[in-house]
Each structure stands twice: as C-alpha cells, then as structure tokens.
Motif scaffolding. Sequence first.
Motif, mmCIF file in Angstrom:
data_model
loop_
_atom_site.group_PDB
_atom_site.id
_atom_site.type_symbol
_atom_site.label_atom_id
_atom_site.label_comp_id
_atom_site.label_asym_id
_atom_site.label_seq_id
_atom_site.Cartn_x
_atom_site.Cartn_y
_atom_site.Cartn_z
ATOM 1 N N ALA A 32 0.805 -1.224 0.000
ATOM 2 C CA ALA A 32 0.000 0.000 0.000
ATOM 3 C C ALA A 32 0.840 1.277 0.000
ATOM 4 C CB ALA A 32 -0.928 0.005 1.219
ATOM 5 N N ASN A 33 2.044 1.230 0.560
ATOM 6 C CA ASN A 33 2.775 2.471 0.833
ATOM 7 C C ASN A 33 4.152 2.622 0.198
ATOM 8 O OD1 ASN A 33 0.870 3.694 2.803
ATOM 9 N ND2 ASN A 33 1.303 1.792 3.895
ATOM 10 N N ASP A 34 4.783 1.550 -0.198
ATOM 11 C CA ASP A 34 6.181 1.643 -0.603
ATOM 12 C C ASP A 34 6.325 1.718 -2.119
ATOM 13 O OD1 ASP A 34 6.602 1.483 2.083
ATOM 14 O OD2 ASP A 34 7.718 -0.390 2.033
ATOM 15 N N ALA A 35 6.692 2.917 -2.588
ATOM 16 C CA ALA A 35 6.925 3.122 -4.017
ATOM 17 C C ALA A 35 8.063 2.221 -4.469
ATOM 18 C CB ALA A 35 7.269 4.583 -4.277
ATOM 19 N N GLY A 36 7.928 1.695 -5.653
ATOM 20 C CA GLY A 36 8.982 0.863 -6.212
ATOM 21 C C GLY A 36 8.901 -0.601 -5.852
#
Length: 99
Positions: A32-36
């Motif tokens: 949900a939160n960690d780009a990449g």
Amino acid sequence: MTTRVVADCYIRPDAVEEFLAAARELRDLTHANDAGCLAYDLFRDTADAEHLTMIEEWESKDALDAHIASAHFQRLFPAFGAANDPARPNVITIYEPAL
C-alpha cells in the motif's frame, strides 16, 4: 536495475502464528505504501512448515532502502528475529541482475 530479496526465515513452532501476523501486516503496508515495490510475498516450504521465505522485487536498491527505513518496516521487522529458531538462523540475501 531491479533488486530482489530472498529472506529465508526458520521459525520456532510456537511462534509461527505471531510471525505470520507480522508478515501479513508488513506485506499489506508495503504493497500500500512503498513506491517501487514490484513484488512482496511470503511462501511456506512444503516440506518444512517452519521454513518461511519472503521473496521481494524492487524497482531499485534505493526503493528497497526506502522500504527498510519506513516506519512500518522498523516497527514490524523485530518480530521476525523474535520468532526465529535459534538453531537455524535466518538468511537474507539481496540480489541484483547479473546479465
């Protein structure tokens, strides 16, 4: 260049449910939160129920580093060590493409 992580965890039989709860929460927050983050999933060895492996794929080493620095990782990662079977240490390997 993508980065992959293979985290082999050997869990005490009495700590499997606690480990799974922490891993589930970490997986959900990471997605949900960690780009990449391209992949972040937990697998169980079919021959050894206490051997669980997190397999991750990241767009870059920088994306992985940001994940490791995140509040949710810092809060939940200690649960993995606490659940570890001391006779079989966890092994975390970070891979980059060779070709």
